[in-house]
Enzyme design. Sequence first.
Site, short mmCIF file in Angstrom:
data_model
loop_
_atom_site.label_atom_id
_atom_site.label_comp_id
_atom_site.label_asym_id
_atom_site.label_seq_id
_atom_site.Cartn_x
_atom_site.Cartn_y
_atom_site.Cartn_z
CE1 TYR A 116 -16.75 -43.35 -89.55
CE2 TYR A 116 -16.85 -41.41 -88.15
CZ TYR A 116 -17.17 -41.92 -89.19
OH TYR A 116 -18.11 -41.33 -90.15
CG MET B 35 -17.90 -33.57 -88.58
SD MET B 35 -17.79 -33.37 -90.19
CE MET B 35 -16.11 -34.10 -90.54
NE ARG C 297 -4.01 -10.73 -74.18
CZ ARG C 297 -5.27 -11.21 -73.84
NH1 ARG C 297 -5.23 -12.44 -73.35
NH2 ARG C 297 -5.92 -10.30 -73.28
CE LYS D 113 -12.60 -12.75 -73.24
NZ LYS D 113 -11.22 -12.22 -72.70
#
Length: 397
Positions: free
Chosen positions: A289, A337, A147, A46
């Site tokens: 930054y 980023m 769950r 997964k």
Amino acid sequence: MLEASNESSWIELDARALRANIAVFRSLLEKSPATASRQKLGIVLKANAYGHGLIEILPVVHPHVDIIHLISPRDALEIRRIEEQRQWPRRRLLVIGATSPEEFVQLAEEGVEVTLGDDNALSAVAALKARGLKANAHIHIETGLSREGFFPHEIAKKLSFLAESDCPFLVKGALSHFANTEDVTEQQYANQQLSEFQKGVDALSVLLGTENPPLERHIAASAAALILPEAHCDFVRVGISLYGFWPSGETKLSARIVMAQSPKLLPVLSWRCRSQFIKMLPAGSYVGYGCTFRCERQTTIAVFPVGYFDGYPRLLSGRAHVLVNGHRAPVLGRVMMNHIVVDVTGVTSDESSLVATLLGNDGSESVSAEMLAGWAQTIHYEIVTRIGSHLRRIVIE
Ligand SMILES: *Cc1c(COP(=O)(O)O)cnc(C)c1O
């Protein structure tokens, strides 16, 4: 083995480590006392194979495992397409995640096994019947994770449709999932879950009657596969440890206690990046930054084109180091980023491009997913599964 790549940052996957991890679990199952019959090895692909890359991991593991577990029906259908294209034998595929009625139909058509774990299962009955399809199904039993799953006491009532002779679901197995095998070194809660599981299996067997073939039971993820042999049942579902990680420090500690020799797991993934440029900053310069870092001295920096967009967490700002030429090199200021700035003073003597190891080994140094997780206040599962699927993956044989 720093592979050249013209991509900004890339993932290297060690096929030998992957096969060695599979061999670890094969040998654990062979030693397991849980059942007399041969236990099967199930793996979990997964979340883009835990961020490693489903498409790249699949060819390495497909020949060596018995069952592949997916969360997403789409992933299972994609694997069926690949099997057909490459003329591989079909593996057993089991979808353990949310499935819509239309997806139940598609999975049944492709011979993918499905999980019934909530009331949506009933809504697929009509759709399957309308097409005359049968689906091999596993029933998820709620044993304490809160769950998916049906409580043992509600099985007779809620799943009565399974006992009807024209039911399109052929019940093949029963599963559950542990809540905290990874978080403790004593397994009291797990044992409680095991006994609830048995209650659920019994209730299901009564409902289905003696005509139904014996249920395949499965409950063990990596941690239980490693340290709780009584939970191996008919097959295990190994996720994180397939990729060479211990589920937690506690699991590793438990393994040392319960096993004569604890197995060696080998991390499969390395993450590397080539520098965009290198330059010299005078003492007193600010970096990044927020001007959170100021150079105390003249500093050689390398800028690497990788950032939080790619899955390198912003919480690593001011904490992480990468490896350059076998040395630790600190990340300066904030993770951006698409960029990080690294202090390479003293680890390089000219301005030719450098390869940084963000995760993995370089010489005798290593940055593990666990280290990154510690710095970023999370777990290694999250570190690897969030590595961008857009990055190039290279399988190294
Ligand atoms: C993710 C998952 C697993 C695998 O867990 P690991 O700790 O990664 O081995 C097994 N079963 C279920 C139901 C899961 O969701």
